[in-house]
Enzyme design. Structure first.
Site, PDB file in Angstrom:
ATOM      1  N   ARG A  58       0.827  -1.218   0.000  1.00 48.91           N
ATOM      2  CA  ARG A  58       0.000   0.000   0.000  1.00 48.91           C
ATOM      3  C   ARG A  58       0.859   1.264   0.000  1.00 48.91           C
ATOM      4  O   ARG A  58       0.588   2.227   0.724  1.00 48.91           O
ATOM      5  CB  ARG A  58      -0.926   0.021   1.232  1.00 48.91           C
ATOM      6  CG  ARG A  58      -1.929  -1.066   1.289  1.00 48.91           C
ATOM      7  CD  ARG A  58      -2.917  -1.060   0.127  1.00 48.91           C
ATOM      8  NE  ARG A  58      -3.753  -2.233   0.196  1.00 48.91           N
ATOM      9  CZ  ARG A  58      -3.411  -3.415  -0.324  1.00 48.91           C
ATOM     10  NH1 ARG A  58      -2.285  -3.558  -0.997  1.00 48.91           N
ATOM     11  NH2 ARG A  58      -4.200  -4.447  -0.205  1.00 48.91           N
ATOM     12  N   SER A  63     -10.693  -0.260   3.777  1.00 42.10           N
ATOM     13  CA  SER A  63      -9.846  -0.464   4.964  1.00 42.10           C
ATOM     14  C   SER A  63      -9.298   0.878   5.423  1.00 42.10           C
ATOM     15  O   SER A  63      -8.647   1.573   4.638  1.00 42.10           O
ATOM     16  CB  SER A  63      -8.658  -1.367   4.618  1.00 42.10           C
ATOM     17  OG  SER A  63      -9.125  -2.563   4.090  1.00 42.10           O
ATOM     18  N   GLU A  96      -4.387   3.912   6.500  1.00 42.60           N
ATOM     19  CA  GLU A  96      -4.174   3.720   5.058  1.00 42.60           C
ATOM     20  C   GLU A  96      -4.798   4.886   4.290  1.00 42.60           C
ATOM     21  O   GLU A  96      -4.298   5.334   3.260  1.00 42.60           O
ATOM     22  CB  GLU A  96      -4.820   2.393   4.622  1.00 42.60           C
ATOM     23  CG  GLU A  96      -4.695   2.121   3.143  1.00 42.60           C
ATOM     24  CD  GLU A  96      -5.425   0.862   2.688  1.00 42.60           C
ATOM     25  OE1 GLU A  96      -5.263  -0.202   3.317  1.00 42.60           O
ATOM     26  OE2 GLU A  96      -6.184   0.960   1.702  1.00 42.60           O
TER      27      GLU A  96
HETATM   28  C1  LIG Z   1     -15.456   0.036  -0.320  1.00 43.55           C
HETATM   29  C2  LIG Z   1     -13.992   0.247  -0.587  1.00 43.55           C
HETATM   30  C3  LIG Z   1     -13.160  -0.854  -0.767  1.00 43.55           C
HETATM   31  C4  LIG Z   1     -11.808  -0.671  -1.036  1.00 43.55           C
HETATM   32  N1  LIG Z   1     -11.018  -1.776  -1.219  1.00 43.55           N
HETATM   33  C5  LIG Z   1      -9.717  -1.629  -1.513  1.00 43.55           C
HETATM   34  C6  LIG Z   1      -8.893  -2.785  -1.753  1.00 43.55           C
HETATM   35  O1  LIG Z   1      -9.356  -3.909  -1.752  1.00 43.55           O
HETATM   36  N2  LIG Z   1      -7.584  -2.578  -2.001  1.00 43.55           N
HETATM   37  C7  LIG Z   1      -7.034  -1.334  -2.051  1.00 43.55           C
HETATM   38  O2  LIG Z   1      -5.819  -1.230  -2.290  1.00 43.55           O
HETATM   39  N3  LIG Z   1      -7.779  -0.223  -1.830  1.00 43.55           N
HETATM   40  C8  LIG Z   1      -9.101  -0.343  -1.576  1.00 43.55           C
HETATM   41  N4  LIG Z   1      -9.873   0.765  -1.345  1.00 43.55           N
HETATM   42  C9  LIG Z   1      -9.239   2.105  -1.384  1.00 43.55           C
HETATM   43  C10 LIG Z   1      -9.366   2.811  -2.751  1.00 43.55           C
HETATM   44  O3  LIG Z   1     -10.298   2.169  -3.562  1.00 43.55           O
HETATM   45  C11 LIG Z   1      -8.022   2.855  -3.485  1.00 43.55           C
HETATM   46  O4  LIG Z   1      -7.045   3.467  -2.699  1.00 43.55           O
HETATM   47  C12 LIG Z   1      -8.116   3.620  -4.820  1.00 43.55           C
HETATM   48  O5  LIG Z   1      -6.948   3.437  -5.575  1.00 43.55           O
HETATM   49  C13 LIG Z   1      -8.373   5.115  -4.613  1.00 43.55           C
HETATM   50  O6  LIG Z   1      -8.682   5.675  -5.875  1.00 43.55           O
HETATM   51  P1  LIG Z   1      -9.325   7.108  -5.977  1.00 43.55           P
HETATM   52  O7  LIG Z   1      -9.335   7.475  -7.414  1.00 43.55           O
HETATM   53  O8  LIG Z   1     -10.617   7.138  -5.291  1.00 43.55           O
HETATM   54  O9  LIG Z   1      -8.226   7.961  -5.216  1.00 43.55           O
HETATM   55  P2  LIG Z   1      -8.435   9.248  -4.278  1.00 43.55           P
HETATM   56  O10 LIG Z   1      -9.073   8.837  -3.010  1.00 43.55           O
HETATM   57  O11 LIG Z   1      -9.069  10.338  -5.046  1.00 43.55           O
HETATM   58  O12 LIG Z   1      -6.913   9.626  -4.006  1.00 43.55           O
HETATM   59  C14 LIG Z   1      -6.085   8.764  -3.263  1.00 43.55           C
HETATM   60  C15 LIG Z   1      -4.645   9.340  -3.252  1.00 43.55           C
HETATM   61  O13 LIG Z   1      -4.107   9.314  -4.554  1.00 43.55           O
HETATM   62  C16 LIG Z   1      -3.766  10.641  -5.010  1.00 43.55           C
HETATM   63  N5  LIG Z   1      -4.132  10.670  -6.423  1.00 43.55           N
HETATM   64  C17 LIG Z   1      -5.359  10.426  -6.965  1.00 43.55           C
HETATM   65  N6  LIG Z   1      -5.289  10.491  -8.296  1.00 43.55           N
HETATM   66  C18 LIG Z   1      -4.012  10.809  -8.607  1.00 43.55           C
HETATM   67  C19 LIG Z   1      -3.298  11.034  -9.835  1.00 43.55           C
HETATM   68  N7  LIG Z   1      -3.898  10.939 -11.020  1.00 43.55           N
HETATM   69  N8  LIG Z   1      -1.991  11.330  -9.757  1.00 43.55           N
HETATM   70  C20 LIG Z   1      -1.344  11.421  -8.565  1.00 43.55           C
HETATM   71  N9  LIG Z   1      -1.958  11.233  -7.386  1.00 43.55           N
HETATM   72  C21 LIG Z   1      -3.263  10.917  -7.409  1.00 43.55           C
HETATM   73  C22 LIG Z   1      -4.597  11.568  -4.141  1.00 43.55           C
HETATM   74  O14 LIG Z   1      -4.013  12.854  -4.032  1.00 43.55           O
HETATM   75  C23 LIG Z   1      -4.599  10.809  -2.823  1.00 43.55           C
HETATM   76  O15 LIG Z   1      -3.396  11.035  -2.132  1.00 43.55           O
HETATM   77  C24 LIG Z   1     -11.256   0.636  -1.097  1.00 43.55           C
HETATM   78  C25 LIG Z   1     -12.097   1.743  -0.912  1.00 43.55           C
HETATM   79  C26 LIG Z   1     -13.453   1.556  -0.682  1.00 43.55           C
HETATM   80  C27 LIG Z   1     -14.352   2.752  -0.523  1.00 43.55           C
END
Ligand SMILES: Cc1cc2nc3c(=O)[nH]c(=O)nc-3n(C[C@H](O)[C@H](O)[C@H](O)COP(=O)(O)OP(=O)(O)OC[C@H]3O[C@@H](n4cnc5c(N)ncnc54)[C@H](O)[C@@H]3O)c2cc1C
Length: 339
Positions: A164, A238, A334
């Site tokens: 992660r 998580s 996380e």
């Molecule tokens: C129900 C649920 C289940 C989940 N299960 C998992 C799982 O099984 N495994 C797992 O690893 N995660 C899981 N997650 C967490 C999440 O899905 C991941 O971390 C996902 O990659 C976040 O994507 P996002 O576009 O929503 O990022 P955001 O929440 O918008 O951003 C996350 C981080 O990335 C940065 N960021 C976003 N886009 C960019 C970009 N283009 N360039 C540079 N930085 C950027 C942001 O500034 C921030 O620091 C889960 C979340 C939920 C709600």
């Protein structure tokens, strides 16, 4: 022409459903718009937040700067013998990309089905689930360097992926904006069934030789049965990482709690199940004000409706304290806390 909006509510831009606002907000639909944006020095100097799907964020208060919402689309692939290279825009929905690959029989991503969020955020925390991590299928990514206004390609080694974790969460945090990601997949499936309840569910369905479509469906089914759906109950998956501790520290925990759920984590280290530690402290399913932990998985903090980011953050601190005083293990968040 880029449209910079002012005082925008972020409630629909974070899966916790926290009602905060951004002073400035811009949506980026093409990578070149980033060059245009940063030609104006005021955005260079201002506090910035890069936002994908907001599924790994906890907003503790209003954001007094510029939110850059990445919505760069596009998916394409190239087949070379058995190898498939897939390139996707950072704003594509991660699960749409998984479906695109599964439907085209490009193997490698199926265990990562139904993870919320965007393609561009996937390398940031090296998303992982059911025995597969993003790094296993990552070829490279293209990112915009804010300071120089140029684009740079990051190889897998450049990204320094870990559990992660990546360079984008550490040294390069806030310096680069990922605009596209390239994946290396295969036309020959090497199915990974060893993790979680995948095998059991395949047996229940009478499937003995699973295709990647079977795996994707089974993983999606298991996830839906275990995790709250953010569209009905706010959460960010998580909330904490599974702690990885040195073997000698683990031995102390094990001495007092021989039932502790643990996994080998490389030379001299052991990974503990954070959900188990939290549950043993009595938090599972607990409701605290407008927030609490999910009744099926204590690792997931939820917004029962109207929770503030501060409330969720406070609960997470209480959980960290109680796990530390019972097990001597320090949990790490996380989720990205924006305060
Ligand atoms: C129900 C649920 C289940 C989940 N299960 C998992 C799982 O099984 N495994 C797992 O690893 N995660 C899981 N997650 C967490 C999440 O899905 C991941 O971390 C996902 O990659 C976040 O994507 P996002 O576009 O929503 O990022 P955001 O929440 O918008 O951003 C996350 C981080 O990335 C940065 N960021 C976003 N886009 C960019 C970009 N283009 N360039 C540079 N930085 C950027 C942001 O500034 C921030 O620091 C889960 C979340 C939920 C709600």
């Amino acid at each position: 022409m880029l449209q910079i909006q002012q005082n925008i509510s972020l409630k629909n831009f974070n899966t916790f459903g926290i009602d905060v606002s951004a002073k400035y907000f811009v949506e980026i639909n093409r990578a070149e718009e980033l060059i245009e944006l940063f030609m104006d020095s005021q955005w260079m100097e201002m506090e910035r937040l890069i936002l994908g799907g907001g599924s790994n964020m906890l907003f503790v208060k209003d954001f007094d700067g510029l939110v850059i919402h990445i919505n760069i689309r596009g998916m394409e692939h190239r087949i070379n013998h058995q190898q498939v290279l897939v390139v996707a825009g950072a704003g594509e929905v991660w699960n749409d990309l998984v479906n695109y690959c599964v439907n085209n029989e490009f193997a490698g991503m199926e265990n990562l089905s139904l993870i919320p969020g965007s393609v561009g955020a996937a390398p940031v925390q090296n998303i992982g689930a059911y025995g597969v991590e993003l790094k296993d299928i990552f070829a490279s990514c293209n990112a915009f360097e804010i300071a120089t206004g140029t684009f740079k390609t990051f190889s897998k080694a450049d990204c320094q992926f870990d559990y992660r974790d990546s360079i984008f969460k550490n040294d390069m945090k806030g310096h680069y904006i990922i605009v596209s990601v390239k994946f290396e997949l295969s036309l020959v499936a090497d199915v990974k069934l060893h993790y979680g309840a995948i095998k059991e569910e395949l047996i229940n369905r009478g499937i003995t030789e699973p295709t990647i479509k079977d795996i994707s469906q089974v993983v999606s089914y298991i996830r839906v049965s275990k995790l709250p759906d953010p569209s009905t109950i706010g959460n960010a998956g998580s909330f904490f990482k599974n702690p990885i501790i040195p073997k000698d520290e683990f031995n102390i925990v094990y001495e007092h709690f021989p039932e502790v759920v643990n996994y080998p984590a490389g030379d001299g280290f052991v990974k503990l199940a954070a959900g188990w530690l939290i549950e043993k402290c009595g938090w599972k399913g607990k409701v605290v004000g407008h927030t609490g932990t999910w009744h099926n998985q204590a690792l997931v903090l939820v917004n029962h409706g109207g929770a503030t980011g501060e409330e969720v953050y406070r609960l997470s601190s209480q959980i960290i304290d109680s796990v530390y005083s019972k097990f001597g293990v320090k949990l790490e968040r996380e989720v990205n806390v924006v305060d």
